[in-house]
Design a protein around this motif. Structure first.
Motif, PDB file in Angstrom:
ATOM      1  N   HIS A 111       5.424   4.037  -1.729  1.00 17.93           N
ATOM      2  CA  HIS A 111       5.290   2.657  -1.272  1.00 17.93           C
ATOM      3  C   HIS A 111       5.666   2.599   0.204  1.00 17.93           C
ATOM      4  N   LYS A 112       4.731   2.182   1.047  1.00 12.67           N
ATOM      5  CA  LYS A 112       4.905   2.274   2.493  1.00 12.67           C
ATOM      6  C   LYS A 112       6.105   1.473   3.005  1.00 12.67           C
TER       7      LYS A 112
ATOM      8  N   THR B 289       1.577   5.351   1.170  1.00 18.20           N
ATOM      9  CA  THR B 289       1.441   6.179   2.372  1.00 18.20           C
ATOM     10  C   THR B 289       1.895   7.601   2.071  1.00 18.20           C
TER      11      THR B 289
ATOM     12  N   PHE C 183      -7.234   1.609  -5.806  1.00 17.61           N
ATOM     13  CA  PHE C 183      -5.913   1.729  -5.209  1.00 17.61           C
ATOM     14  C   PHE C 183      -5.097   2.835  -5.874  1.00 17.61           C
TER      15      PHE C 183
ATOM     16  N   SER D 160       2.502  -3.649  -8.708  1.00 21.01           N
ATOM     17  CA  SER D 160       1.999  -2.754  -7.663  1.00 21.01           C
ATOM     18  C   SER D 160       0.650  -3.293  -7.217  1.00 21.01           C
ATOM     19  N   LEU D 161       0.150  -2.792  -6.111  1.00 22.51           N
ATOM     20  CA  LEU D 161      -1.135  -3.260  -5.601  1.00 22.51           C
ATOM     21  C   LEU D 161      -2.240  -3.025  -6.623  1.00 22.51           C
TER      22      LEU D 161
ATOM     23  N   GLU E 113       0.826  -1.208   0.000  1.00 24.07           N
ATOM     24  CA  GLU E 113       0.000   0.000   0.000  1.00 24.07           C
ATOM     25  C   GLU E 113       0.861   1.258   0.000  1.00 24.07           C
TER      26      GLU E 113
END
Length: 480
Positions: free
Chosen positions: A229-230, A218, A392, A327-328, A216
């Motif tokens: 990217h967290k 942030t 997302f 990626s998500l 995820e």
């Protein structure tokens, strides 16, 4: 005898038959007979299920062998990694309704992917200096993994991994314990290039790279309006916490040196975020800052954020490498393609036959199945194109992005119709948005595209091409 029975007499007769049957069923003989019939019925049912299970098991074995033959054994790790990442989106994708194993749908989605055009590019990269530097710093990204055959991770191992270049001294090498959110890293001084180098190590397997890349986003407090990217941002902060003092010391001892930050795979993603953090909070010497990233996953959004535009980043993507597309958001849409194919009313054995024959249909049923698969995947992609990223944050690769193309590679789906008998690489300028979908292309090279060695070979091969053509003369060479 010839006259019809009165209704009352008929009812009495049928009732007496029923009573006799019931009495028999309640007797010892009747009970045993019922048990025998029931057990035989259950036995027949279990036998049928067992045969069906064995047939399916054999079919899946054939399927696995076909996939292994096409891609190599590593493909199963990649499929498992993609399955793991889509499992995190279980509810969003409706995976509870899945009919078939994940591995049975991936090759069918690939049927459509193999028809897609190659990456849209902005023309060939003709800047010899950038290609030369890209090839040179790729050795340092490779060095972040240490040396083959040397178990320890220390300054000597990194130096060997880099290629034991003259004038290069590794002054720090650290490989934290596995599981710690701090990737391996090193600091080197390159006196020939007048540079201090921060190298960040990536994961050692493609499966780990895919799993870790899908995360995820942030907010980044130092850079208002930017999302990153967290997990990789946490890694970047951890690396700088361990290396900032050493970088300051190296730059202070070597006035005028620039700072190069480099890495491969997740190391490339972390290197990019380290660069952004170093720009937001510069080192004491405030050196020229440059980042060379190889196979970076998408890590930031949006690309037009001032913090992103302020950093010099050169990112390279080798052919169909999956990590720069992982990626998500992209995995979510890939999962939608998988589910669209999974939910089609196509029998398992028809699916198996299409996979076994490389999508070569041999009868009307298979032709229809193939058409339905193509239509289903296209519909998902068209819907995404129309709606954009709904669920997302669409993370992207920042900076200047370059795509390495290989023509006439044996055993691969070609990226271009142009012929190049020697199979030399070509490098093109590309937009980050062109890597916003998971792409599965057939061929034995599909997984090898992620290896750092492929990036080194592509850059060095293209450099030779440019040098032989005085940069790039499109009338003499075949770059496009």
């Amino acid at each position: 005898r010839n006259a019809p029975w009165p209704r009352v007499a008929m009812a009495t007769y049928l009732n007496s038959i029923n009573n006799n049957v019931q009495q028999f069923l309640q007797s010892d003989t009747g009970v045993k007979l019922q048990g025998l019939v029931a057990s035989n019925a259950e036995l027949m049912k279990q036998t049928a299920l067992s045969l069906d299970s064995k047939v399916r098991e054999k079919a899946q074995e054939i399927l696995r062998e076909k996939i292994r033959e096409e891609f190599g054994a590593e493909i199963f790790d990649m499929i498992q990694a993609l399955g793991t990442t889509t499992d995190t989106l279980h509810e969003e994708l409706g995976l509870a309704k899945k009919q078939f194993p994940f591995s049975a749908s991936v090759p069918l989605v690939q049927i459509y992917h193999n028809t897609l055009p190659h990456v849209k590019t902005e023309g060939p990269l003709t800047n010899v200096a950038i290609v030369n530097e890209g090839a040179y710093w790729a050795d340092f990204a490779a060095g972040a993994y240490g040396a083959v055959g040397i178990d320890s991770y220390d300054k000597a191992a990194v130096s060997v991994g880099i290629g034991e270049k003259n004038g290069v001294d590794v002054i720090l090498a650290s490989l934290p314990q596995k599981g710690v959110l701090l990737p391996g890293h090193f600091i080197a001084i390159d006196r020939n290039k007048r540079a201090v180098v921060l190298g960040v190590r990536g994961t050692t397997t493609l499966a780990d790279a895919i799993t870790d890349a899908v995360g995820e986003a942030t907010e980044v407090p130092e850079m208002p309006g930017l999302k990153a990217h967290k997990a990789m941002m946490m890694s970047a902060r951890a690396v700088l916490e361990r290396t900032r003092a050493g970088l300051n010391e190296a730059l202070q001892a070597n006035p005028g040196y620039m700072l190069i930050v480099t890495g491969h795979s997740l190391g490339a993603g972390t290197a990019i975020l380290c660069s952004l953090l170093l720009k937001a909070k510069p080192l004491a010497a405030n050196p020229r800052l440059r980042c060379f990233a190889y196979a970076p996953p998408p890590v930031v959004h949006p690309l037009h954020a001032p913090a992103v535009k302020a950093v010099e980043i050169h990112a390279f993507v080798n052919r169909t490498d999956i990590v720069p597309r992982a990626s998500l958001a992209n995995v979510f849409h890939f999962g939608q393609e998988i589910m669209a194919v999974d939910q089609l009313q196509i029998p398992f054995f028809v699916r198996l036959q299409l996979i076994r024959r490389d999508a070569k249909a041999e009868n009307p049923e298979e032709e229809q199945a193939k058409a339905e698969i193509m239509k289903a995947v296209k519909a998902v992609r068209d819907r995404r194109q129309a709606e954009g990223h709904v669920k997302f944050v669409p993370l992207l690769i920042p900076g200047e992005v370059y795509w390495i193309e290989w023509l006439d590679q044996p055993g691969s789906v070609q990226d271009s119709e142009n012929s190049n008998a020697e199979g030399k690489p070509r490098i093109h300028r590309a937009e980050a948005e062109n890597f916003q979908t998971i792409l599965l292309r057939g061929g034995s090279n599909a997984l090898k595209d992620h290896l750092i060695g492929g990036y080194q070979a592509g850059l060095n091969g293209y450099l030779l091409h440019l040098q032989a053509n005085n940069g790039c003369n499109l009338s003499l060479c075949n770059c496009q």
